[in-house]
Design a protein around this motif. Structure first.
Motif, PDB file in Angstrom:
ATOM      1  N   UNK A   1       0.829  -1.207   0.000  1.00 44.01           N
ATOM      2  CA  UNK A   1       0.000   0.000   0.000  1.00 44.01           C
ATOM      3  C   UNK A   1       0.863   1.257   0.000  1.00 44.01           C
ATOM      4  N   UNK A   2       1.924   1.246   0.785  1.00 43.65           N
ATOM      5  CA  UNK A   2       2.790   2.420   0.894  1.00 43.65           C
ATOM      6  C   UNK A   2       3.440   2.757  -0.446  1.00 43.65           C
ATOM      7  N   UNK A   3       3.967   1.750  -1.129  1.00 41.83           N
ATOM      8  CA  UNK A   3       4.623   1.992  -2.413  1.00 41.83           C
ATOM      9  C   UNK A   3       3.669   2.673  -3.387  1.00 41.83           C
TER      10      UNK A   3
ATOM     11  N   UNK B   1      11.238  -4.977  -4.810  1.00 41.04           N
ATOM     12  CA  UNK B   1      11.984  -6.073  -4.206  1.00 41.04           C
ATOM     13  C   UNK B   1      12.265  -7.206  -5.187  1.00 41.04           C
ATOM     14  N   UNK B   2      11.299  -7.505  -6.035  1.00 43.76           N
ATOM     15  CA  UNK B   2      11.479  -8.621  -6.967  1.00 43.76           C
ATOM     16  C   UNK B   2      10.538  -8.428  -8.148  1.00 43.76           C
ATOM     17  N   UNK B   3      11.078  -7.988  -9.270  1.00 40.60           N
ATOM     18  CA  UNK B   3      10.296  -7.816 -10.488  1.00 40.60           C
ATOM     19  C   UNK B   3      11.047  -8.435 -11.662  1.00 40.60           C
ATOM     20  N   UNK B   4      10.326  -8.756 -12.720  1.00 42.19           N
ATOM     21  CA  UNK B   4      10.956  -9.416 -13.867  1.00 42.19           C
ATOM     22  C   UNK B   4      11.963  -8.500 -14.561  1.00 42.19           C
TER      23      UNK B   4
ATOM     24  N   UNK C   1      17.635  -8.514   4.045  1.00 44.75           N
ATOM     25  CA  UNK C   1      17.598  -8.180   2.631  1.00 44.75           C
ATOM     26  C   UNK C   1      19.026  -7.972   2.140  1.00 44.75           C
ATOM     27  N   UNK C   2      19.380  -8.703   1.088  1.00 46.92           N
ATOM     28  CA  UNK C   2      20.698  -8.530   0.466  1.00 46.92           C
ATOM     29  C   UNK C   2      20.691  -7.211  -0.282  1.00 46.92           C
TER      30      UNK C   2
ATOM     31  N   UNK D   1      17.428  -1.420  -8.018  1.00 48.55           N
ATOM     32  CA  UNK D   1      16.274  -0.725  -7.438  1.00 48.55           C
ATOM     33  C   UNK D   1      15.710  -1.472  -6.237  1.00 48.55           C
ATOM     34  N   UNK D   2      16.247  -2.643  -5.923  1.00 48.98           N
ATOM     35  CA  UNK D   2      15.914  -3.321  -4.672  1.00 48.98           C
ATOM     36  C   UNK D   2      16.278  -2.423  -3.477  1.00 48.98           C
ATOM     37  N   UNK D   3      17.276  -1.533  -3.663  1.00 48.08           N
ATOM     38  CA  UNK D   3      17.616  -0.589  -2.586  1.00 48.08           C
ATOM     39  C   UNK D   3      16.431   0.296  -2.220  1.00 48.08           C
ATOM     40  N   UNK D   4      15.547   0.545  -3.190  1.00 53.32           N
ATOM     41  CA  UNK D   4      14.341   1.321  -2.875  1.00 53.32           C
ATOM     42  C   UNK D   4      13.490   0.586  -1.849  1.00 53.32           C
ATOM     43  N   UNK D   5      13.337  -0.722  -2.049  1.00 52.77           N
ATOM     44  CA  UNK D   5      12.588  -1.512  -1.081  1.00 52.77           C
ATOM     45  C   UNK D   5      13.254  -1.507   0.285  1.00 52.77           C
TER      46      UNK D   5
END
Length: 490
Positions: free
Chosen positions: A18-20, A163-166, A236-237, A275-279
């Protein structure tokens, strides 16, 4: 105005999703598994990108760009690499569409089959090392320190924004060196760059370590990593740096003339963050009211909001706030003056709280008359009234204080949820509580895999330069000379 967020305690995953969306960071795309990064989210990523790019250049790296498409045959040249990425690869087989003979749209033209299928870049080691073969002939060409900012595709069935997208955005460094020692030093150096960025800019404490053989990058001899702990007790790595040895140089026959006139394969590294750093940023600091951003990465560090009745008051207060905004900008602070008269001040307060703006300044008629201004800080959700005349110095100090507070708060949480255990029962109890678990492991991939299957916990890292600590494996009872860090993770 956005609806109230689900609380973290009630449903952490739903709160995050929801926040994203409500903070206007990203949304799901019509392309399954992919995302649209919206302007505010992209502005945060740009801040990250600009800072990291400067840090890379300070360490001697330069940027380049390599193709999105990689010939399929390149992947077969490094066995571990192809095995590691085979299940995630998207493959291009044809290059043209044609009208459907049944009149139902368009179909792939069967006559337009590619001579060789192309892999959509999941990572660029293969095409880069094929290219480096033409760039490197002598030790004088080394070290070769290249970085690229790009998108990659790793086909994912279960996705979560950032966090995890194609498809996701990242940077990938690829370097070539004369010696093994120089390559290891490079891999360690870039790990330190990532750790410095995470802690000094993201205000996110990290553990530095090396991955176990089961967890290391496909084709690497060693994978170094930084691991962060999120508020829900999952790791989270946040970044990895790989010592590739001579694996890719041998696979693509990249040799150089040594100082003694001999021919030798070069030594390699690769390293990247995404962009996982955004998560990570969202889950490290944010609260039930919305996003919380460290000032150093916030697109807007200070927002100024006028409170008024009627156009005359508005004009006078906006003029006073504009003068303050100009002073803040001159001090190098990223500022927004929101004088949009179509929205009430209360709506604006809620909106900027949701978007995590570190400091909000508000001024009404009484403030203007008394020479004061209301100051609200996002991290503690507290307010104070300050003299408008010295507000720039106050805000500068406050931004530094917020940055430090966010790091200290996260560091205290990480420390309080890191547990050292010696028995299997203690291990299971610590995992259920969440956080990092320091435990002995017998060093075998079989034991590591068994623990993963039974508990969903993985070895996040073997801490760098960890002191010897003799004990026995929590599962097998076999001797162990140091502890490793386990956790459940994203």
């Amino acid at each position: 105005m956005a609806s109230k967020l689900t609380s973290r305690e009630a449903d952490y995953s739903r709160w995050y999703n929801e926040l994203v969306v409500q903070a206007d960071l990203a949304q799901h795309s019509d392309v399954k598994g992919c995302m649209v990064i919206k302007p505010y989210g992209f502005a945060i990523w740009e801040r990250m990108k600009d800072v990291l790019d400067g840090m890379f250049k300070e360490t001697g790296h330069v940027n380049a760009y390599f193709p999105l498409f990689i010939p399929k045959s390149y992947f077969s040249k490094e066995a571990d690499h192809v095995e590691g990425f085979a299940k995630e690869c998207a493959v291009v087989t044809h290059y043209r569409l044609m009208k459907d003979p049944d009149g139902k749209g368009v179909v792939v033209d069967p006559s337009a089959k590619l001579e060789e299928e192309l892999i959509v870049r999941p990572t660029s080691e293969t095409i880069i090392w094929h290219t480096y073969k033409g760039w490197i002939q002598s030790y004088r060409d080394l070290p070769l320190l290249i970085n690229q900012w790009a998108n990659v595709v790793r086909w994912e069935m279960r996705t979560r924004l950032f966090l995890r997208t194609s498809e996701f955005l990242w940077q990938e460094g690829h370097t070539a060196h004369e010696t093994s020692t120089e390559a290891v030093e490079e891999a360690r150096r870039m790990l330190e760059v990532y750790a410095d960025f995470a802690e000094q800019w993201m205000a996110m404490p990290v553990l530095k370590g090396v991955k176990s053989a089961n967890e290391r990058f496909a084709g690497a001899l060693d994978t170094y990593c930084i691991e962060a702990m999120m508020q829900d007790g999952k790791a989270l790595q946040a970044g990895t740096s790989h010592f590739l040895g001579q694996n890719f140089a041998k696979a693509f026959d990249v040799k150089f003339a040594t100082r003694d006139g001999e021919q030798e394969h070069v030594w390699a590294t690769s390293w990247g963050v995404s962009t996982r750093l955004m998560g990570a940023l969202i889950m490290t600091h944010s609260d039930d009211a919305g996003l919380v951003l460290p000032p150093k990465l916030a697109p807007i560090e200070v927002v100024l909001v006028p409170i008024y009745k009627g156009p005359e008051q508005m004009e006078e207060i906006v003029a006073a706030l504009k003068a303050i905004a100009d002073q803040l900008k001159a001090a190098g602070i990223r500022v927004k003056l929101d004088d949009d008269d179509s929205k009430r001040s209360g709506w604006k307060f809620a909106e900027y709280e949701l978007k995590g703006v570190p400091v909000r300044l508000a001024m009404g008629p009484r403030d203007l008359a008394g020479g004061t201004i209301e100051v609200a800080r996002r991290d503690t959700q507290t307010k104070s009234f300050e003299q408008a005349e010295g507000i720039v110095t106050h805000v500068q100090r406050l931004l530094e204080e917020i940055q430090a507070n966010l790091f200290n708060r996260s560091a205290e949480r990480t420390a309080s949820t890191t547990r050292s255990v010696d028995t299997w029962e203690e291990f299971l109890e610590a995992l259920e509580a969440g956080g990092f678990v320091s435990a002995h492991w017998d060093g075998t991939p079989e034991t590591e895999e068994w623990i993963k299957q039974q508990t969903k916990a993985t070895i996040r890292c073997i801490p760098l330069d960890a002191p010897e600590d003799h004990g026995v494996c929590i599962k097998t009872g076999a001797p162990s000379n140091r502890r490793v860090i386990f956790a459940r993770a994203y």
